[in-house]
Motif scaffolding. Structure first.
Motif, PDB file in Angstrom:
ATOM      1  N   PRO A 148       0.817  -1.235   0.000  1.00 33.80           N
ATOM      2  CA  PRO A 148       0.000   0.000   0.000  1.00 33.80           C
ATOM      3  C   PRO A 148       0.839   1.268   0.000  1.00 33.80           C
ATOM      4  CG  PRO A 148      -0.889  -1.584   1.571  1.00 33.80           C
ATOM      5  CD  PRO A 148       0.425  -2.138   1.099  1.00 33.80           C
ATOM      6  N   TYR A 149       2.067   1.215   0.462  1.00 39.64           N
ATOM      7  CA  TYR A 149       2.927   2.408   0.492  1.00 39.64           C
ATOM      8  C   TYR A 149       3.213   2.912  -0.920  1.00 39.64           C
ATOM      9  CZ  TYR A 149       7.016   5.319   1.387  1.00 39.64           C
ATOM     10  OH  TYR A 149       7.895   6.364   1.433  1.00 39.64           O
ATOM     11  N   TYR A 150       3.247   2.012  -1.899  1.00 38.37           N
ATOM     12  CA  TYR A 150       3.587   2.391  -3.274  1.00 38.37           C
ATOM     13  C   TYR A 150       2.355   2.539  -4.180  1.00 38.37           C
ATOM     14  CZ  TYR A 150       8.233   0.901  -1.778  1.00 38.37           C
ATOM     15  OH  TYR A 150       9.406   0.763  -1.104  1.00 38.37           O
ATOM     16  N   VAL A 151       1.172   2.547  -3.586  1.00 40.57           N
ATOM     17  CA  VAL A 151      -0.045   2.602  -4.415  1.00 40.57           C
ATOM     18  C   VAL A 151      -0.151   3.922  -5.153  1.00 40.57           C
ATOM     19  CG1 VAL A 151      -2.572   2.609  -4.340  1.00 40.57           C
ATOM     20  CG2 VAL A 151      -1.278   0.922  -3.020  1.00 40.57           C
ATOM     21  N   GLY A 152       0.077   5.019  -4.488  1.00 42.81           N
ATOM     22  CA  GLY A 152      -0.104   6.329  -5.111  1.00 42.81           C
ATOM     23  C   GLY A 152       1.114   6.859  -5.819  1.00 42.81           C
ATOM     24  N   ILE A 153       2.178   6.070  -5.944  1.00 44.10           N
ATOM     25  CA  ILE A 153       3.428   6.537  -6.570  1.00 44.10           C
ATOM     26  C   ILE A 153       3.463   6.065  -8.020  1.00 44.10           C
ATOM     27  CG2 ILE A 153       5.941   6.491  -6.420  1.00 44.10           C
ATOM     28  CD1 ILE A 153       5.690   5.897  -3.466  1.00 44.10           C
ATOM     29  N   SER A 154       3.879   6.954  -8.901  1.00 46.80           N
ATOM     30  CA  SER A 154       3.925   6.618 -10.323  1.00 46.80           C
ATOM     31  C   SER A 154       5.069   5.645 -10.618  1.00 46.80           C
ATOM     32  CB  SER A 154       4.100   7.878 -11.160  1.00 46.80           C
ATOM     33  OG  SER A 154       5.348   8.493 -10.863  1.00 46.80           O
ATOM     34  N   ASP A 155       4.945   4.989 -11.766  1.00 47.57           N
ATOM     35  CA  ASP A 155       5.983   4.036 -12.165  1.00 47.57           C
ATOM     36  C   ASP A 155       7.318   4.722 -12.426  1.00 47.57           C
ATOM     37  OD1 ASP A 155       4.048   2.129 -11.955  1.00 47.57           O
ATOM     38  OD2 ASP A 155       3.706   1.902 -14.121  1.00 47.57           O
ATOM     39  N   GLN A 156       7.310   5.912 -12.991  1.00 45.16           N
ATOM     40  CA  GLN A 156       8.554   6.619 -13.283  1.00 45.16           C
ATOM     41  C   GLN A 156       9.321   6.956 -12.000  1.00 45.16           C
ATOM     42  OE1 GLN A 156       9.938   7.105 -16.171  1.00 45.16           O
ATOM     43  NE2 GLN A 156       8.235   6.111 -17.256  1.00 45.16           N
ATOM     44  N   SER A 157       8.575   7.327 -10.959  1.00 45.63           N
ATOM     45  CA  SER A 157       9.237   7.625  -9.683  1.00 45.63           C
ATOM     46  C   SER A 157       9.853   6.367  -9.075  1.00 45.63           C
ATOM     47  CB  SER A 157       8.227   8.238  -8.707  1.00 45.63           C
ATOM     48  OG  SER A 157       7.690   9.434  -9.225  1.00 45.63           O
ATOM     49  N   ILE A 158       9.140   5.260  -9.181  1.00 38.81           N
ATOM     50  CA  ILE A 158       9.682   4.008  -8.651  1.00 38.81           C
ATOM     51  C   ILE A 158      10.911   3.575  -9.442  1.00 38.81           C
ATOM     52  CG2 ILE A 158       9.185   1.579  -8.240  1.00 38.81           C
ATOM     53  CD1 ILE A 158       6.279   2.318  -7.788  1.00 38.81           C
ATOM     54  N   ILE A 159      10.862   3.750 -10.768  1.00 39.82           N
ATOM     55  CA  ILE A 159      12.019   3.381 -11.597  1.00 39.82           C
ATOM     56  C   ILE A 159      13.217   4.269 -11.267  1.00 39.82           C
ATOM     57  CG2 ILE A 159      12.886   3.379 -13.970  1.00 39.82           C
ATOM     58  CD1 ILE A 159      10.091   2.570 -14.875  1.00 39.82           C
ATOM     59  N   ARG A 160      12.969   5.571 -11.057  1.00 39.32           N
ATOM     60  CA  ARG A 160      14.050   6.477 -10.708  1.00 39.32           C
ATOM     61  C   ARG A 160      14.655   6.113  -9.357  1.00 39.32           C
ATOM     62  NH1 ARG A 160      11.312  10.772 -10.304  1.00 39.32           N
ATOM     63  NH2 ARG A 160      11.003  10.991 -12.560  1.00 39.32           N
ATOM     64  N   ALA A 161      13.813   5.782  -8.383  1.00 41.38           N
ATOM     65  CA  ALA A 161      14.314   5.381  -7.060  1.00 41.38           C
ATOM     66  C   ALA A 161      15.073   4.057  -7.148  1.00 41.38           C
ATOM     67  CB  ALA A 161      13.151   5.267  -6.080  1.00 41.38           C
ATOM     68  N   LYS A 162      14.603   3.155  -8.001  1.00 43.47           N
ATOM     69  CA  LYS A 162      15.289   1.864  -8.179  1.00 43.47           C
ATOM     70  C   LYS A 162      16.687   2.061  -8.767  1.00 43.47           C
ATOM     71  CE  LYS A 162      14.260  -0.475 -11.771  1.00 43.47           C
ATOM     72  NZ  LYS A 162      15.578  -0.511 -12.468  1.00 43.47           N
ATOM     73  N   ASP A 163      16.786   2.939  -9.763  1.00 41.57           N
ATOM     74  CA  ASP A 163      18.088   3.201 -10.386  1.00 41.57           C
ATOM     75  C   ASP A 163      19.046   3.870  -9.399  1.00 41.57           C
ATOM     76  OD1 ASP A 163      17.117   2.102 -12.698  1.00 41.57           O
ATOM     77  OD2 ASP A 163      16.573   4.049 -13.601  1.00 41.57           O
TER      78      ASP A 163
END
Length: 240
Positions: A148-163
């Motif tokens: 649920p913590y990542y529900v409202g976060i866009s995919d681009q933000s998650i990809i940027r944080a992953k990188d």
């Protein structure tokens, strides 16, 4: 009398002419002795040609014979052994060379292990964070429920944080190798300065610790901007 003189003159002239005639006879010339060409060729064939390998070996021996031989005493050999011993020990176990060199090793060794432990912990944190974000992206792609913590976060933000997590994780690997390399280099340089080069007097160095009371400003800790004195302790390290 005149006839007698004429007779003697005639005999004298005859003797002179006979002597000149003997000198004009050509002398017998001696023919030069020639060496047999077959024997000469056989003598040349008996000379062994020097191979390239033998020539290099000979030149190397000649160059070695011209070099000056330096004999080192036992003290010099012992000093060189200590220089090699320190960095090799730090290569096997970080901090071992610093302990062998002496001095303020009790400061250097904790600093080395503190740096290594810090880089390892930061590496572990970024690695776990990278795997977590990668799992979230995979779950989103497959349509499975996510945290649920990542529900409202866009995919681009998650990809940027992953990188960013992956980059920080890889950076920690380089920093770990850097701390390990500095540990070896410091052990070698310290041993050179201590055993081979003199950079100071021969008096032993002493380290003293002084602990005393002091006043500290606690305004930043309390969130206020006015000076707020607080009693504390001050640790002073002095090198003599």
């Amino acid at each position: 009398m005149a006839k007698l003189i004429s007779l003697i003159f005639a005999v004298f002239m005859l003797a002179v002419v006979h002597g000149q005639t003997g000198d004009t006879i050509p002398k017998k010339q001696v023919a030069p002795v020639k060496i047999d060409s077959i024997k000469q060729k056989a003598a040349q064939d008996t000379v062994k040609k020097e191979s390239r390998k033998e020539r290099k070996k000979r030149e190397k021996e000649e160059a070695k014979a011209k070099e000056k031989v330096v004999f080192k005493d036992s003290t010099r050999l012992a000093i060189e052994a200590k220089n090699k011993q320190a960095w090799k020990r730090s290569l096997v176990l970080p901090g071992w060379g610093q302990y062998s060199n002496g001095g303020v090793w009790w400061i250097k060794v904790p600093a080395i292990y503190g740096g290594l432990i810090t880089t390892v912990l930061v590496f572990d944190f970024n690695n776990r964070y990278y795997k977590e974000l990668l799992g979230v992206l995979q779950d989103k792609a497959l349509g499975r429920p996510i945290d649920p913590y990542y529900v409202g976060i866009s995919d681009q933000s998650i990809i940027r944080a992953k990188d960013n997590a992956r980059r920080n994780r890889d950076l920690m690997v380089l920093l770990t190798l850097g701390v390990y390399g500095l540990n070896v280099a410091e052990a070698y340089i310290d041993s050179m300065l201590k055993y081979r080069w003199s950079i100071g007097d021969d008096k032993p160095k002493k380290t003293a610790f002084l602990i005393g009371p002091t006043l500290m400003d606690a305004s930043l800790a309390s969130g206020t901007y006015s000076f707020k004195p607080t009693v504390g302790l001050k640790l002073t390290m002095k090198f003599n």
